[in-house]
Write a protein that holds these residues in place. Structure first.
Motif, PDB file in Angstrom:
ATOM      1  N   TYR A 129       0.913  12.851 -15.195  1.00 21.07           N
ATOM      2  CA  TYR A 129       0.327  12.105 -15.549  1.00 21.07           C
ATOM      3  C   TYR A 129      -0.009  12.198 -13.880  1.00 21.07           C
ATOM      4  O   TYR A 129       1.295  11.636 -12.833  1.00 21.07           O
ATOM      5  N   SER A 130      -1.014  11.976 -13.293  1.00 23.76           N
ATOM      6  CA  SER A 130      -1.282  11.458 -11.554  1.00 23.76           C
ATOM      7  C   SER A 130      -1.315   9.794 -11.279  1.00 23.76           C
ATOM      8  O   SER A 130      -2.136   9.402 -11.798  1.00 23.76           O
ATOM      9  N   ILE A 131      -0.743  10.118  -9.979  1.00 22.71           N
ATOM     10  CA  ILE A 131      -0.566   8.218  -9.834  1.00 22.71           C
ATOM     11  C   ILE A 131      -1.178   7.691  -8.973  1.00 22.71           C
ATOM     12  O   ILE A 131      -1.095   8.785  -7.811  1.00 22.71           O
ATOM     13  N   GLY A 132      -2.443   6.630  -8.750  1.00 15.36           N
ATOM     14  CA  GLY A 132      -2.776   6.347  -7.784  1.00 15.36           C
ATOM     15  C   GLY A 132      -3.673   7.709  -7.191  1.00 15.36           C
ATOM     16  O   GLY A 132      -4.686   8.418  -7.917  1.00 15.36           O
ATOM     17  N   ASP A 133      -4.142   8.311  -5.885  1.00 18.92           N
ATOM     18  CA  ASP A 133      -4.486   8.874  -5.515  1.00 18.92           C
ATOM     19  C   ASP A 133      -4.318  10.064  -4.716  1.00 18.92           C
ATOM     20  O   ASP A 133      -3.817  10.409  -4.167  1.00 18.92           O
ATOM     21  N   ALA A 134      -3.874  10.401  -6.428  1.00 18.18           N
ATOM     22  CA  ALA A 134      -2.593  11.911  -6.371  1.00 18.18           C
ATOM     23  C   ALA A 134      -1.935  12.126  -5.530  1.00 18.18           C
ATOM     24  O   ALA A 134      -0.655  12.511  -4.408  1.00 18.18           O
ATOM     25  N   GLU A 135      -0.765   9.973  -5.515  1.00 22.82           N
ATOM     26  CA  GLU A 135       0.263  10.326  -4.711  1.00 22.82           C
ATOM     27  C   GLU A 135       1.417  11.060  -5.250  1.00 22.82           C
ATOM     28  O   GLU A 135       2.607  10.824  -4.289  1.00 22.82           O
ATOM     29  N   ALA A 136       1.907  10.729  -6.921  1.00 19.13           N
ATOM     30  CA  ALA A 136       2.726  10.662  -6.790  1.00 19.13           C
ATOM     31  C   ALA A 136       2.758  11.035  -8.858  1.00 19.13           C
ATOM     32  O   ALA A 136       1.306  11.149  -9.166  1.00 19.13           O
TER      33      ALA A 136
ATOM     34  N   ALA B 259      18.843   2.216  -5.694  1.00 23.84           N
ATOM     35  CA  ALA B 259      19.878   1.010  -6.514  1.00 23.84           C
ATOM     36  C   ALA B 259      20.040  -0.197  -6.303  1.00 23.84           C
ATOM     37  O   ALA B 259      19.431  -1.118  -6.785  1.00 23.84           O
ATOM     38  N   ASN B 260      19.784  -0.194  -4.991  1.00 29.12           N
ATOM     39  CA  ASN B 260      20.248  -1.670  -4.179  1.00 29.12           C
ATOM     40  C   ASN B 260      18.433  -1.913  -3.548  1.00 29.12           C
ATOM     41  O   ASN B 260      18.949  -3.007  -3.154  1.00 29.12           O
ATOM     42  N   ASP B 261      17.701  -1.640  -3.946  1.00 27.54           N
ATOM     43  CA  ASP B 261      15.876  -1.755  -3.141  1.00 27.54           C
ATOM     44  C   ASP B 261      16.007  -3.027  -4.187  1.00 27.54           C
ATOM     45  O   ASP B 261      16.063  -3.473  -5.562  1.00 27.54           O
ATOM     46  N   GLN B 262      15.108  -4.616  -3.605  1.00 24.51           N
ATOM     47  CA  GLN B 262      15.271  -5.324  -4.614  1.00 24.51           C
ATOM     48  C   GLN B 262      13.645  -5.486  -4.668  1.00 24.51           C
ATOM     49  O   GLN B 262      12.900  -4.757  -4.144  1.00 24.51           O
ATOM     50  N   LEU B 263      13.044  -6.284  -5.636  1.00 23.76           N
ATOM     51  CA  LEU B 263      12.187  -6.198  -5.956  1.00 23.76           C
ATOM     52  C   LEU B 263      11.291  -7.462  -5.494  1.00 23.76           C
ATOM     53  O   LEU B 263      11.648  -8.615  -5.941  1.00 23.76           O
ATOM     54  N   PHE B 264       9.859  -7.525  -5.090  1.00 22.92           N
ATOM     55  CA  PHE B 264       9.431  -8.642  -4.439  1.00 22.92           C
ATOM     56  C   PHE B 264       8.284  -9.538  -5.296  1.00 22.92           C
ATOM     57  O   PHE B 264       7.477  -8.248  -5.502  1.00 22.92           O
ATOM     58  N   VAL B 265       7.617 -10.765  -4.636  1.00 23.44           N
ATOM     59  CA  VAL B 265       6.034 -11.336  -5.126  1.00 23.44           C
ATOM     60  C   VAL B 265       5.728 -10.449  -5.010  1.00 23.44           C
ATOM     61  O   VAL B 265       5.314  -9.362  -4.009  1.00 23.44           O
ATOM     62  N   GLY B 266       4.227  -9.195  -5.764  1.00 19.33           N
ATOM     63  CA  GLY B 266       3.108  -8.002  -4.932  1.00 19.33           C
ATOM     64  C   GLY B 266       3.513  -7.340  -5.581  1.00 19.33           C
ATOM     65  O   GLY B 266       2.816  -6.380  -4.375  1.00 19.33           O
TER      66      GLY B 266
ATOM     67  N   GLY C 142       0.790  -1.412  -0.321  1.00 15.46           N
ATOM     68  CA  GLY C 142       0.152  -0.180  -0.022  1.00 15.46           C
ATOM     69  C   GLY C 142       0.697   1.724   0.091  1.00 15.46           C
ATOM     70  O   GLY C 142       0.294   2.372  -0.162  1.00 15.46           O
ATOM     71  N   THR C 143       2.500   1.122   0.285  1.00 15.88           N
ATOM     72  CA  THR C 143       3.396   2.745   0.207  1.00 15.88           C
ATOM     73  C   THR C 143       3.544   2.789  -0.953  1.00 15.88           C
ATOM     74  O   THR C 143       4.474   1.534  -1.717  1.00 15.88           O
ATOM     75  N   LEU C 144       4.140   3.926  -1.579  1.00 19.17           N
ATOM     76  CA  LEU C 144       4.727   3.843  -2.591  1.00 19.17           C
ATOM     77  C   LEU C 144       5.855   4.671  -2.244  1.00 19.17           C
ATOM     78  O   LEU C 144       5.569   5.791  -1.706  1.00 19.17           O
TER      79      LEU C 144
END
Length: 458
Positions: free
Chosen positions: A375-382, A200-207, A193-195
């Motif tokens: 372009y507005s992403i989500g509920d005006a989150e970004a 660079a060192n962050d990983q991507l996870f399922v979901g 739920g958090t955007l």
């Protein structure tokens, strides 16, 4: 900047939220006192209850020294007259109007909005924006969100990572090394739920829901790397034959690849109008929730179904029914953002938020700098902001690694001349380049500062 926003509904409230959060002097006008009270209680804005087209109401709202007026009430005519009064009586420089009726939008009547006729600087059509968004969703069916940038040469893709994704648990820095020729950049991740803007060192996870900027030629390879299969859209069913459904069907008819389209519309008069306007599309009069009618439309053999009626719950149920009848890919038009969390549990592949598309269109015309798209992403989150870099910008003449971007800002794509490239830390941004920046909502003011120009450009 002093701005008057006429209409405190979903679109007006969202625009007020954006602008007031960036320390603009905002006044909201609406004939419904409850909507005005909601805006003034929740936002740092002033409110006036009254009809936006009345000169005395605009005067009380501060029109004499306002720099911009945004007319986004539910009435086209009120929006048009409001802009006329703002121009003729108060001399407001920038006038933006939301206009729904297609009759006002036909190209043969385009002279209507000239300064010496009905002086409106920017006309926003929600139906056209939503139809465009629906077509973009169809162009990348494995993505839950998509938007075009760089004159169609780059695309923002929203991709949900699943078990079969080959790059899960891989640091982003390593992805750059593994796919050195891939013109794609992960600019945002939504996790639990958090955007956030990844490092660079962050990983991507399922979901994870990832937002990826990709060169249009590299989209198939990008989708494959993220574990998604691209499917051709040859048969499409549209539930809802109103302005949005009709615009989508007409656009699909005009394409060279001859997509077979069927439209289901409950209202007989609306169905007859759609049938007259369409040449090769079959229009069926009936309920899009009717299993027998969906079977007649060939839903089990369809590659995609779009539910674009004016009722959110009908759209969601039509998608669920279509999915249960064998349709692979379903898209729902959803006005109420609180219903969005239900999309995944119900098996709905993608959704279109008319409010977000309209807000994005309006923001494009009110941002500082030489902004080309927002372009507005989500509920005006970004926001993703595409802009030309001018000589007065702090970005000009510096390498990306030398620029002190906020933590919530990433460069998604860069165009030099005619070429769109993947931005690296060593890439130098020059005057005349076009840059696409992802920015969390709190960092948008800083992005505007980095894109700043003299007032003559605004």
């Amino acid at each position: 900047m002093k701005v008057i926003i006429c209409g405190a509904g979903q679109v007006g409230w969202q625009i007020a939220r954006h602008l007031s959060g960036e320390r603009n002097d905002v006044t909201v006008v609406d004939s419904n006192p409850d909507l005005v009270r909601r805006a003034t209680d929740s936002l740092d804005v002033q409110g006036i209850a009254g009809f936006a087209s009345y000169p005395d109401v605009l005067d009380r709202a501060g029109a004499r020294d306002a720099e911009m007026i945004i007319a986004a009430t539910y009435s086209d005519e009120v929006n048009m007259v409001t802009c006329q009064v703002a121009h003729s009586v108060f001399g407001i420089n920038r006038k933006i109007a939301r206009i729904r009726s297609q009759s006002y939008l036909q190209s043969i009547y385009s002279d209507l909005y000239r300064r010496d006729h009905m002086p409106i600087d920017v006309v926003i059509s929600p139906e056209k924006e939503v139809a465009s968004a629906a077509l973009q969703r169809l162009s990348a069916p494995a993505a839950f969100d998509t938007e075009v940038f760089m004159d169609g040469k780059a695309q923002l893709l929203g991709i949900t990572l699943e078990d079969e994704c080959p790059v899960v648990n891989t640091p982003l820095r390593q992805l750059t090394d593994l796919f050195s020729t891939l013109r794609a950049t992960v600019v945002a991740v939504r996790r639990e739920g958090t955007l956030f803007a990844p490092e660079a060192n962050d990983q991507l996870f399922v979901g994870d829901d990832c937002y990826v900027f990709a060169h249009v030629d590299d989209i198939p390879r990008t989708m494959e790397i993220f574990g998604k299969k691209q499917q051709k859209q040859e048969r499409v069913v549209i539930v809802g034959g109103g302005n949005v459904g009709l615009a989508v069907a007409q656009s699909l008819e005009a394409r060279a690849d001859r997509i077979r389209v069927k439209v289901i519309e409950k209202n007989r008069l609306c169905a007859e109008r759609a049938a007259e306007a369409l040449e090769r599309t079959i229009v069926l009069n009936g309920d899009g929730l009717d299993a027998a009618l969906l079977a007649e439309a060939g839903i089990a053999r369809s590659d995609a179904m779009l539910a674009v009626t004016d009722d959110d719950k009908t759209n969601m149920l039509a998608c669920v029914r279509a999915k249960s009848e064998g349709c692979n890919y379903v898209i729902a038009l959803i006005n109420d953002p609180t219903l969005v969390p239900l999309m995944a549990p119900l098996g709905i592949d993608a959704y279109i938020n008319p409010r977000a598309t309209t807000v994005s269109s309006i923001l494009r015309h009110i941002r500082h700098g030489r902004v080309r798209a927002v372009y507005s992403i989500g509920d005006a989150e970004a926001e993703v902001i595409e802009a030309e870099v001018l000589s007065t910008s702090p970005l000009a003449g510096r390498r990306i690694s030398e620029i002190e971007f906020p933590e919530g800002v990433l460069v998604g794509a860069l165009r030099k001349g005619k070429d769109v490239i993947r931005p690296l830390g060593t890439t130098r941004i020059d005057e005349g380049d076009v840059v696409a920046l992802f920015a969390l909502a709190t960092d948008v003011p800083e992005v505007e500062r980095l894109l700043q120009v003299s007032i003559d450009f605004f």
